[in-house]
Enzyme design. Structure first.
Site, PDB file in Angstrom:
ATOM      1  CE1 TYR A 258      -3.213  -2.804  -0.085  1.00 15.35           C
ATOM      2  CE2 TYR A 258      -4.276  -1.792   1.803  1.00 15.35           C
ATOM      3  CZ  TYR A 258      -4.268  -2.746   0.805  1.00 15.35           C
ATOM      4  OH  TYR A 258      -5.313  -3.621   0.692  1.00 15.35           O
TER       5      TYR A 258
ATOM      6  CE  LYS B 190       1.492 -17.526  -0.054  1.00 17.59           C
ATOM      7  NZ  LYS B 190       0.582 -18.650   0.195  1.00 17.59           N
TER       8      LYS B 190
ATOM      9  CG  ASP C  58      -2.199 -19.397   2.049  1.00 15.34           C
ATOM     10  OD1 ASP C  58      -1.312 -18.922   2.763  1.00 15.34           O
ATOM     11  OD2 ASP C  58      -1.976 -20.279   1.213  1.00 15.34           O
TER      12      ASP C  58
ATOM     13  CG  ASP D 191      -7.545  -3.502   3.526  1.00 13.45           C
ATOM     14  OD1 ASP D 191      -8.558  -3.294   4.222  1.00 13.45           O
ATOM     15  OD2 ASP D 191      -7.400  -3.026   2.389  1.00 13.45           O
TER      16      ASP D 191
END
Ligand code: NAD
Length: 340
Positions: free
Chosen positions: A123, A175, A209, A233
């Site tokens: 972002y 991740k 995930d 987010d």
């Protein structure tokens, strides 16, 4: 003397839920010196800029703001004012509690807190097109930026939050299996800081995930979750879903010199102007703001009134997102009646 707070109603459903929240606080006897300011679409109309200097000056002066949602045009148009505010005031920590209020939600007694890094990651908005042949937009590239400084700051905040709020565990979601450098750095810093809190706060790391799946299957295994910007987010909306929807989820953006409190949800263009939005997220954001300025008893009294109103489960006083038929004002009046 009453505390001065910058109030930005925002656009879409913002003005309705802001008015309802101000009425609820007044009914609770919470006297604040509201310094009303514009931002986003509403500011463009009046000041020809989506983020007027006056608004920034007000936040600088008061150091505390309560903000409604601001629409961000998709694709073309001005960039996100929410992101600009977070950057301007270095609001590095985004705290998003998800606590059950709603007995018909998918789960009962959820009590989770997501702490999202608010200034880095994808972002930062460093992106560009790459032209190939005659196509100037043949490809597009975004850069994910993680710094050791930013990672340390948010991860330490998460552990300190856990200690100060009597929380048992911090889960770092990442991740790092795929994004070995950026996400790997975030994870390494997390492991280092976790060692400082050994014996006081438990620590685990999980792939993002898998975290999403486990949150849906068994949210009770989590407590405080911390992650970089975009993951936070997305998962905070998922967590809002666990407790009954976006209309119930507040957020706090905390920096060293200022703090901005807001609902997690956006301007809800599909119901804007209809007077049917649920003001709960905005009211609970105001409660987080009251906690922040040391008025925790007031915050708790309002939270209790909101919780009790929703738990009544009466369709005549619940807004549509909770299966009721009430408009924003009817719901606010029911909360006010419980404060009396
Ligand atoms: P949204 O959160 O505005 O709406 C998603 C869905 O939730 C809609 O169906 C909406 O009706 C419902 N909803 C949201 N808040 C509700 C409430 N209080 N009561 C009842 N129902 C509610 O998400 P979106 O439609 O993706 O975004 C709309 C605009 O808001 C976009 O321009 C987006 O950029 C902006 N946005 C702003 C913020 C912010 O100001 N912090 C946050 C998210 C999105």
């Amino acid at each position: 003397m009453s505390d001065a707070v910058t109030l930005i109603p925002g656009d879409g459903i913002g003005p309705d839920i802001t008015e309802a929240t101000v009425r609820i606080l007044e009914a609770a006897g919470v006297l604040l010196d509201w310094d009303r300011q514009l931002a986003g679409v509403a500011a463009l109309e009046h000041a020809r800029t989506p983020l007027p200097e006056e608004t920034l000056e007000s936040i600088r002066r008061n150091r505390v703001a309560l903000k409604g949602p601001l629409t961000t045009p998709v694709g073309a148009g001005f960039r996100s004012i929410n992101v600009a505010l977070r950057r301007e005031f270095n609001l590095f920590a985004n705290i998003r509690p998800a606590q059950s209020l709603w007995k018909s939600g998918r789960y009962r007694d959820i009590d989770l807190v997501l702490i999202r890094e608010n200034t880095e990651g994808l972002y930062v908005g460093v992106e560009h097109y790459i032209g190939v042949g005659g196509d100037p937009r043949a490809a597009a590239e975004s850069v994910m930026i993680i710094t050791r400084f930013g990672a340390e700051r948010i991860l330490r905040y998460a552990f300190e939050y856990a200690v100060q709020n009597g929380r048992r565990k911090v889960t770092l979601s990442h991740k790092a299996n795929i994004l070995k450098l950026t996400q790997g750095l975030f994870l390494d810093v997390g492991r280092e800081i976790a060692r400082e809190y050994e014996g006081r706060v438990a620590f685990e790391d999980r792939i993002i995930d898998a975290t999403a799946m486990h949150l849906v299957l068994d949210p009770y295994q989590f407590d405080v979750l911390v992650m970089e910007n975009m993951f936070g987010d997305i998962l905070s909306d998922l967590m809002a879903g666990l407790i009954g929807g976006l209309g119930l989820a507040p957020g706090a953006n905390i920096g060293t010199h200022a703090a901005i409190f807001e609902p997690v949800h956006g301007s809800a263009p599909d119901i804007a102007g209809k007077g049917v939005a649920n003001p709960t997220a905005m009211t609970l954001a105001a409660c987080l703001m009251l906690d922040h300025i040391g008025r925790t008893a007031d915050a708790e009294r309002i939270r209790t009134a909101v919780r009790e109103t929703i738990m009544l489960g009466d369709p005549a006083i619940l807004t549509r997102d909770l299966g009721g038929t009430a408009d924003t004002h009817t719901f606010a009046n029911a909360v006010i009646a419980r404060l009396a």
